[in-house]
Design a protein around this motif. Sequence first.
Motif, PDB file in Angstrom:
ATOM      1  N   ALA A  35       0.832  -1.206   0.000  1.00 22.00           N
ATOM      2  CA  ALA A  35       0.000   0.000   0.000  1.00 22.00           C
ATOM      3  C   ALA A  35       0.865   1.253   0.000  1.00 22.00           C
ATOM      4  N   GLN A  36       1.977   1.217   0.730  1.00 16.82           N
ATOM      5  CA  GLN A  36       2.869   2.376   0.798  1.00 16.82           C
ATOM      6  C   GLN A  36       3.592   2.626  -0.519  1.00 16.82           C
ATOM      7  N   VAL A  37       4.087   1.558  -1.161  1.00 16.71           N
ATOM      8  CA  VAL A  37       4.878   1.751  -2.381  1.00 16.71           C
ATOM      9  C   VAL A  37       4.001   2.023  -3.601  1.00 16.71           C
ATOM     10  N   SER A  38       2.694   1.754  -3.518  1.00 15.18           N
ATOM     11  CA  SER A  38       1.813   1.934  -4.677  1.00 15.18           C
ATOM     12  C   SER A  38       0.823   3.074  -4.523  1.00 15.18           C
ATOM     13  N   ILE A  39       0.889   3.805  -3.424  1.00 14.61           N
ATOM     14  CA  ILE A  39      -0.118   4.841  -3.193  1.00 14.61           C
ATOM     15  C   ILE A  39      -0.055   5.948  -4.243  1.00 14.61           C
ATOM     16  N   ALA A  40       1.156   6.338  -4.678  1.00 14.14           N
ATOM     17  CA  ALA A  40       1.279   7.419  -5.650  1.00 14.14           C
ATOM     18  C   ALA A  40       0.806   6.983  -7.029  1.00 14.14           C
ATOM     19  N   CYS A  41       1.290   5.842  -7.509  1.00  8.40           N
ATOM     20  CA  CYS A  41       0.927   5.411  -8.861  1.00  8.40           C
ATOM     21  C   CYS A  41      -0.542   5.027  -8.947  1.00  8.40           C
ATOM     22  N   SER A  42      -1.108   4.507  -7.872  1.00  7.34           N
ATOM     23  CA  SER A  42      -2.525   4.147  -7.888  1.00  7.34           C
ATOM     24  C   SER A  42      -3.421   5.368  -8.026  1.00  7.34           C
ATOM     25  N   GLY A  43      -2.896   6.535  -7.642  1.00  5.73           N
ATOM     26  CA  GLY A  43      -3.686   7.758  -7.727  1.00  5.73           C
ATOM     27  C   GLY A  43      -3.594   8.479  -9.055  1.00  5.73           C
ATOM     28  N   VAL A  44      -2.759   7.981  -9.980  1.00  3.22           N
ATOM     29  CA  VAL A  44      -2.619   8.633 -11.282  1.00  3.22           C
ATOM     30  C   VAL A  44      -3.832   8.309 -12.140  1.00  3.22           C
ATOM     31  N   ARG A  45      -4.586   9.329 -12.527  1.00  2.00           N
ATOM     32  CA  ARG A  45      -5.762   9.147 -13.379  1.00  2.00           C
ATOM     33  C   ARG A  45      -5.477   9.497 -14.825  1.00  2.00           C
ATOM     34  N   THR A  46      -4.689  10.538 -15.053  1.00  2.00           N
ATOM     35  CA  THR A  46      -4.314  10.929 -16.410  1.00  2.00           C
ATOM     36  C   THR A  46      -2.815  11.179 -16.455  1.00  2.00           C
ATOM     37  N   LEU A  47      -2.232  10.952 -17.609  1.00  3.86           N
ATOM     38  CA  LEU A  47      -0.798  11.135 -17.804  1.00  3.86           C
ATOM     39  C   LEU A  47      -0.585  11.705 -19.196  1.00  3.86           C
ATOM     40  N   THR A  48       0.042  12.875 -19.290  1.00  2.00           N
ATOM     41  CA  THR A  48       0.381  13.497 -20.563  1.00  2.00           C
ATOM     42  C   THR A  48       1.882  13.687 -20.615  1.00  2.00           C
ATOM     43  N   THR A  49       2.505  13.275 -21.695  1.00  2.00           N
ATOM     44  CA  THR A  49       3.947  13.268 -21.753  1.00  2.00           C
ATOM     45  C   THR A  49       4.447  13.357 -23.182  1.00  2.00           C
ATOM     46  N   GLU A  50       5.726  13.614 -23.333  1.00  2.00           N
ATOM     47  CA  GLU A  50       6.378  13.591 -24.641  1.00  2.00           C
ATOM     48  C   GLU A  50       7.516  12.590 -24.598  1.00  2.00           C
ATOM     49  N   LEU A  51       7.571  11.733 -25.603  1.00  2.00           N
ATOM     50  CA  LEU A  51       8.593  10.703 -25.667  1.00  2.00           C
ATOM     51  C   LEU A  51       9.510  10.981 -26.845  1.00  2.00           C
ATOM     52  N   GLY A  52      10.816  10.920 -26.598  1.00  2.00           N
ATOM     53  CA  GLY A  52      11.791  11.010 -27.667  1.00  2.00           C
ATOM     54  C   GLY A  52      12.302   9.618 -27.979  1.00  2.00           C
ATOM     55  N   LEU A  53      12.167   9.182 -29.239  1.00  4.67           N
ATOM     56  CA  LEU A  53      12.489   7.817 -29.630  1.00  4.67           C
ATOM     57  C   LEU A  53      13.718   7.797 -30.514  1.00  4.67           C
ATOM     58  N   SER A  54      14.708   6.973 -30.145  1.00  5.58           N
ATOM     59  CA  SER A  54      15.870   6.768 -30.999  1.00  5.58           C
ATOM     60  C   SER A  54      16.401   5.363 -30.773  1.00  5.58           C
ATOM     61  N   GLY A  55      17.017   4.802 -31.770  1.00  3.52           N
ATOM     62  CA  GLY A  55      17.552   3.451 -31.667  1.00  3.52           C
ATOM     63  C   GLY A  55      17.529   2.767 -33.015  1.00  3.52           C
ATOM     64  N   ARG A  56      17.512   1.440 -33.017  1.00  7.49           N
ATOM     65  CA  ARG A  56      17.507   0.673 -34.263  1.00  7.49           C
ATOM     66  C   ARG A  56      16.536  -0.493 -34.154  1.00  7.49           C
ATOM     67  N   ALA A  57      15.895  -0.796 -35.258  1.00  6.80           N
ATOM     68  CA  ALA A  57      15.090  -1.995 -35.406  1.00  6.80           C
ATOM     69  C   ALA A  57      15.680  -2.752 -36.583  1.00  6.80           C
ATOM     70  N   GLY A  58      16.545  -3.739 -36.309  1.00  3.34           N
ATOM     71  CA  GLY A  58      17.303  -4.388 -37.377  1.00  3.34           C
ATOM     72  C   GLY A  58      18.277  -3.390 -37.974  1.00  3.34           C
ATOM     73  N   ALA A  59      18.197  -3.212 -39.300  1.00  2.00           N
ATOM     74  CA  ALA A  59      19.077  -2.255 -39.966  1.00  2.00           C
ATOM     75  C   ALA A  59      18.482  -0.860 -40.022  1.00  2.00           C
ATOM     76  N   VAL A  97       4.081  12.388 -28.798  1.00  2.00           N
ATOM     77  CA  VAL A  97       3.280  13.004 -27.744  1.00  2.00           C
ATOM     78  C   VAL A  97       2.259  11.968 -27.295  1.00  2.00           C
ATOM     79  N   ALA A  98       2.245  11.677 -26.014  1.00  2.00           N
ATOM     80  CA  ALA A  98       1.421  10.580 -25.491  1.00  2.00           C
ATOM     81  C   ALA A  98       0.499  11.075 -24.386  1.00  2.00           C
ATOM     82  N   GLY A  99      -0.679  10.507 -24.357  1.00  2.00           N
ATOM     83  CA  GLY A  99      -1.628  10.793 -23.288  1.00  2.00           C
ATOM     84  C   GLY A  99      -2.333   9.520 -22.860  1.00  2.00           C
ATOM     85  N   PHE A 100      -2.511   9.359 -21.557  1.00  2.00           N
ATOM     86  CA  PHE A 100      -3.204   8.202 -21.002  1.00  2.00           C
ATOM     87  C   PHE A 100      -4.303   8.688 -20.070  1.00  2.00           C
ATOM     88  N   ALA A 101      -5.391   7.949 -20.006  1.00  2.00           N
ATOM     89  CA  ALA A 101      -6.465   8.241 -19.062  1.00  2.00           C
ATOM     90  C   ALA A 101      -7.062   6.924 -18.593  1.00  2.00           C
TER      91      ALA A 101
END
Length: 217
Positions: free
Chosen positions: A44-68, A76-80
């Motif tokens: 209950a102590q370690v999950s109290i903050a994340c359990s209270g998240v109702r919406t999440l808006t964020t920006e993701l920067g993607l870099s890397g490789r998929a095969g060649a 831009v990501a949003g969760f509800a």
Amino acid sequence: MLKRWALVIGHCTLSIVLAGCAARRVALPTDPGAPLPDFNQIHAQVSIACSGVRTLTTELGLSGRAGAERLRGRVVAGFARPDSMRLEGVAPFGAPAFILAARGDTATLVLPRDNHALRGARAEEILGALTGVSLAPADLQAILTGCVVATPRATAGRVHNNGWASIDLDGGATVYLQRQGNAWQVRAAKRSGWQIEYPLWQGVFPQTVRLQIGRAH
């Protein structure tokens, strides 16, 4: 295949590393452990903050490789809660590279530049094809915020060697904790074939998340 994401939430930066089964993993405890009597209170102590998240808006920067193929860009990501997600692939100029809108199991993918849309597919299938993360919206939000599963409920707990503890969650997931001062902190988890690692935290939310999938070699 290796992909690196940077996730910005307000003034916080969260790095997400995705790797195959050949990548090095955190050595989780393998001993059976001893019963952890107060596992419900600890969880209950370690999950109290994340359990209270109702919406999440964020920006993701993607870099890397998929095969060649080299991957680079921003999303831009949003969760509800309980199960909605919207991802928009930001192009250097002009229309977005893609728009993915999902609710529950179904999603719609729009490719504005190609004037094409895919409707009615499962959200995790489209997300997996786009990013390599085949997870439903609620599951992805839970992992990013540190809850591991969307509705976490502790069912058992154990104390292990070297200062580790583990707590089983309803549905088959297990979270692994270590002491941080006088409190416990989530450091890793296993769920549905994934090993999830939280090596860095900023306040009550993870700053770094590592996702690995596949059988250990």
